[in-house]
Scaffold this active site. Structure first.
Site, PDB file in Angstrom:
ATOM      1  N   GLU A  51       0.829  -1.204   0.000  1.00 28.59           N
ATOM      2  CA  GLU A  51       0.000   0.000   0.000  1.00 28.59           C
ATOM      3  C   GLU A  51       0.861   1.250   0.000  1.00 28.59           C
ATOM      4  OE1 GLU A  51      -4.073  -1.489   2.119  1.00 28.59           O
ATOM      5  OE2 GLU A  51      -2.459  -0.896   3.430  1.00 28.59           O
TER       6      GLU A  51
ATOM      7  N   CYS B 250       3.280   8.472   1.018  1.00 27.98           N
ATOM      8  CA  CYS B 250       3.874   7.521   1.964  1.00 27.98           C
ATOM      9  C   CYS B 250       4.014   6.187   1.236  1.00 27.98           C
ATOM     10  CB  CYS B 250       2.948   7.405   3.177  1.00 27.98           C
ATOM     11  SG  CYS B 250       3.401   6.111   4.328  1.00 27.98           S
TER      12      CYS B 250
ATOM     13  N   CYS C 110       6.753  -7.189   7.066  1.00 32.38           N
ATOM     14  CA  CYS C 110       7.884  -6.669   7.840  1.00 32.38           C
ATOM     15  C   CYS C 110       8.342  -7.737   8.822  1.00 32.38           C
ATOM     16  CB  CYS C 110       7.465  -5.406   8.606  1.00 32.38           C
ATOM     17  SG  CYS C 110       8.827  -4.679   9.554  1.00 32.38           S
TER      18      CYS C 110
ATOM     19  N   CYS D 109       6.921  -5.556  15.722  1.00 32.39           N
ATOM     20  CA  CYS D 109       6.535  -4.668  16.820  1.00 32.39           C
ATOM     21  C   CYS D 109       5.151  -5.115  17.312  1.00 32.39           C
ATOM     22  CB  CYS D 109       6.499  -3.212  16.350  1.00 32.39           C
ATOM     23  SG  CYS D 109       8.105  -2.653  15.751  1.00 32.39           S
TER      24      CYS D 109
ATOM     25  N   CYS E  33       1.688  -3.691  15.902  1.00 36.49           N
ATOM     26  CA  CYS E  33       1.671  -3.357  14.471  1.00 36.49           C
ATOM     27  C   CYS E  33       1.090  -4.476  13.615  1.00 36.49           C
ATOM     28  CB  CYS E  33       3.100  -3.060  14.025  1.00 36.49           C
ATOM     29  SG  CYS E  33       3.233  -2.710  12.280  1.00 36.49           S
TER      30      CYS E  33
ATOM     31  N   GLY F 156       6.811  -2.066   6.115  1.00 38.13           N
ATOM     32  CA  GLY F 156       8.197  -2.497   6.135  1.00 38.13           C
ATOM     33  C   GLY F 156       9.130  -1.587   6.912  1.00 38.13           C
ATOM     34  N   GLU F 157      10.291  -2.141   7.262  1.00 36.01           N
ATOM     35  CA  GLU F 157      11.380  -1.373   7.871  1.00 36.01           C
ATOM     36  C   GLU F 157      12.367  -1.075   6.734  1.00 36.01           C
ATOM     37  OE1 GLU F 157      12.827   0.030  10.854  1.00 36.01           O
ATOM     38  OE2 GLU F 157      14.275   0.432   9.271  1.00 36.01           O
TER      39      GLU F 157
ATOM     40  N   SER G  58      11.893   6.507   7.501  1.00 35.33           N
ATOM     41  CA  SER G  58      11.534   6.236   8.891  1.00 35.33           C
ATOM     42  C   SER G  58      12.068   4.871   9.313  1.00 35.33           C
ATOM     43  CB  SER G  58      10.010   6.244   9.009  1.00 35.33           C
ATOM     44  OG  SER G  58       9.624   5.876  10.304  1.00 35.33           O
TER      45      SER G  58
ATOM     46  N   SER H 153      11.207   6.037  14.969  1.00 32.81           N
ATOM     47  CA  SER H 153      10.011   5.649  15.720  1.00 32.81           C
ATOM     48  C   SER H 153      10.460   5.212  17.107  1.00 32.81           C
ATOM     49  CB  SER H 153       9.309   4.487  15.012  1.00 32.81           C
ATOM     50  OG  SER H 153       8.873   4.913  13.751  1.00 32.81           O
ATOM     51  N   LEU H 154      10.128   5.990  18.112  1.00 30.03           N
ATOM     52  CA  LEU H 154      10.672   5.756  19.458  1.00 30.03           C
ATOM     53  C   LEU H 154       9.689   4.966  20.328  1.00 30.03           C
ATOM     54  CD1 LEU H 154      13.242   6.399  20.986  1.00 30.03           C
ATOM     55  CD2 LEU H 154      12.250   8.557  21.678  1.00 30.03           C
ATOM     56  N   HIS H 155       8.543   5.570  20.596  1.00 28.57           N
ATOM     57  CA  HIS H 155       7.384   4.888  21.214  1.00 28.57           C
ATOM     58  C   HIS H 155       7.549   4.427  22.661  1.00 28.57           C
ATOM     59  CE1 HIS H 155       6.018   5.094  17.176  1.00 28.57           C
ATOM     60  NE2 HIS H 155       6.552   3.991  16.747  1.00 28.57           N
TER      61      HIS H 155
ATOM     62  N   ASN I 196      -4.084   5.156  16.655  1.00 29.50           N
ATOM     63  CA  ASN I 196      -5.342   4.915  15.939  1.00 29.50           C
ATOM     64  C   ASN I 196      -5.942   3.619  16.419  1.00 29.50           C
ATOM     65  OD1 ASN I 196      -5.357   7.061  13.970  1.00 29.50           O
ATOM     66  ND2 ASN I 196      -3.518   6.083  13.198  1.00 29.50           N
TER      67      ASN I 196
ATOM     68  N   CYS J 237      -1.689   6.296  10.019  1.00 34.99           N
ATOM     69  CA  CYS J 237      -0.541   5.635  10.627  1.00 34.99           C
ATOM     70  C   CYS J 237      -1.031   4.425  11.393  1.00 34.99           C
ATOM     71  CB  CYS J 237       0.137   6.563  11.633  1.00 34.99           C
ATOM     72  SG  CYS J 237       1.070   7.848  10.876  1.00 34.99           S
TER      73      CYS J 237
HETATM   74  S1  SF4 Z   1       6.158  -0.597  13.265  1.00 33.50           S
HETATM   75 FE1  SF4 Z   1       7.432  -0.534  11.388  1.00 33.50          FE
HETATM   76  S2  SF4 Z   1       9.241  -1.752  11.945  1.00 33.50           S
HETATM   77 FE2  SF4 Z   1       7.663  -2.268  13.461  1.00 33.50          FE
HETATM   78  S3  SF4 Z   1       6.661  -4.111  12.631  1.00 33.50           S
HETATM   79 FE3  SF4 Z   1       5.485  -2.314  11.940  1.00 33.50          FE
HETATM   80  S4  SF4 Z   1       6.290  -1.829   9.903  1.00 33.50           S
HETATM   81 FE4  SF4 Z   1       7.787  -3.160  10.929  1.00 33.50          FE
END
Ligand code: SF4
Length: 368
Positions: free
Chosen positions: A91, A104, A111, A115, A118, A172-173, A204, A227-229, A305, A348
């Site tokens: 996407e 984006c 991925c 996380c 996610c 993805g990363e 990112s 991306s810290l979180h 979200n 997001c």
């Molecule tokens: S937040 Fe980013 S790095 Fe983490 S699983 Fe999702 S897509 Fe991958």
């Protein structure tokens, strides 16, 4: 057949050289494909016959296409479902704003980082995307904008007619696929092609230290978003397994050293998704301030979200404001960013291919 979308201009110039033709033909071809939207590589009339034949025999643009588009009724955000040539789906999301049009894009099918909050992470990594597939997303969106003038007219954004910014924040990363991302950056930023300045492209990462070192060595002024979180090693390792391999302390030390060598106007974007009861307390705000000392940062606070009932929830409005004010009082540049395209699941954390069986079990989506 070689994928034309994966060819940086200097490689096309190499082809011209081998054919003993002027290098200008590489520029002509780049302009025809990326600025005029031609996919028939031999179409520009000024190309010599020898080059036309070589292109016809050995090169083609990959067959990525828009399988589905959804447009938000509220903010004009458009989500594209892109079908790659092997049938894989990814996407990308087009976001119109007063001062820019941002796309984006995805860098992997799924991925590997897993996380916990996610959706994309729950898909697992299906495969890497090639540089040509990454570039194709941008080419497709550029053509879509050109073919839909009403989209911008309805938004009353008369001064913008083409893409101005790219963010690698889709599926993805990106730094897990750093070689292909790097190749795509060369193509996207070429002045004879899409001509997107590197300062307008943001990559990112969830904290992939090895990939950061590779990419920033090649593109020191690239915009980076981290991306810290979470604010402690233990809590971040629980939310983001990548932290076990590259602890956030090491990542931030590396970035401190990097930004010390850059111009004063370069800054690091920190993305901090605010999750109720997980990372939105006074302690977290204090620890976040301490973590970011000495770094030229802008902080985006993104209320989580809520895609569907889950153990993770968005913050209470009061706690979000208090968190923002605390950072602001400490002198940090901070903004609350509400995601766009929520009604079309383009915000997001909502990017996921729904027919992926394991995605049904996801708690939350938040592609980095
Ligand atoms: S937040 Fe980013 S790095 Fe983490 S699983 Fe999702 S897509 Fe991958």
């Amino acid at each position: 057949m070689q994928d034309f979308f994966a060819l940086p201009r200097h490689e096309l110039e190499g082809l011209c050289e081998r054919l003993e033709l002027p290098l200008i033909h590489a520029k002509t071809l780049f302009r025809a494909v990326y600025k005029e939207g031609l996919k028939a590589l031999s179409a520009p009339p000024s190309l010599p016959q020898r080059l036309r034949q070589t292109l016809e025999d050995g090169y083609a643009c990959n067959e990525a296409s828009i399988a589905k588009e959804s447009c938000s009724r509220y903010d004009g955000t458009v989500k594209f479902l892109i079908r790659l040539s092997d049938g894989s789906l990814v996407e990308s999301v087009l976001m119109p704003e007063k001062k820019r049009i941002t796309l984006c894009i995805s860098s992997q099918v799924g991925c590997a980082q897993a996380c916990t909050f996610c959706y994309t992470g729950r898909m697992g990594l299906k495969r890497q995307m090639s540089a040509g597939e990454i570039v194709a997303q941008v080419w497709l969106a550029s053509q879509w904008i050109a073919q839909h003038p009403e989209w911008l007219a309805e938004r009353d954004f008369p001064s913008f007619t083409k893409l101005s910014n790219i963010v690698f924040m889709g599926m993805g990363e990106p730094l897990d696929n750093v070689q292909e991302v790097s190749r795509a950056l060369h193509i996207l930023s070429d002045p004879w092609g899409l001509n997107l300045a590197l300062r307008k492209i943001s990559v990112s990462t969830a904290g992939h230290l090895e990939g950061m070192a590779v990419l920033l060595k090649e593109f020191p002024d690239l915009s980076l978003a981290l991306s810290l979180h979470a604010t402690t090693e233990r809590e971040r390792s629980q939310l983001m397994p990548i932290n076990r391999r590259w602890p956030i302390g090491e990542v931030l030390s590396f970035l401190r050293a990097h930004y010390e060598t850059r111009a004063k106007d370069r800054s690091l974007l920190i993305q901090y998704t605010v999750i109720r009861g997980v990372n939105d307390g006074e302690r977290h705000a204090r620890e976040l301030i301490e973590l970011l000392v000495g770094l030229p940062v802008k902080v985006n606070l993104i209320p989580l979200n809520e895609v569907e009932p889950s153990r993770f929830q968005g913050p209470e409005p009061g706690s979000l404001e208090a968190f923002r004010d605390r950072l602001h009082e400490a002198g940090l540049r901070v903004m609350v960013r509400y995601s766009k395209g929520q009604d079309i699941e383009a915000a997001c954390g909502q990017l996921v291919i729904k027919n992926t069986p394991s995605s049904d079990r996801a708690d939350r989506a938040l592609p980095s």
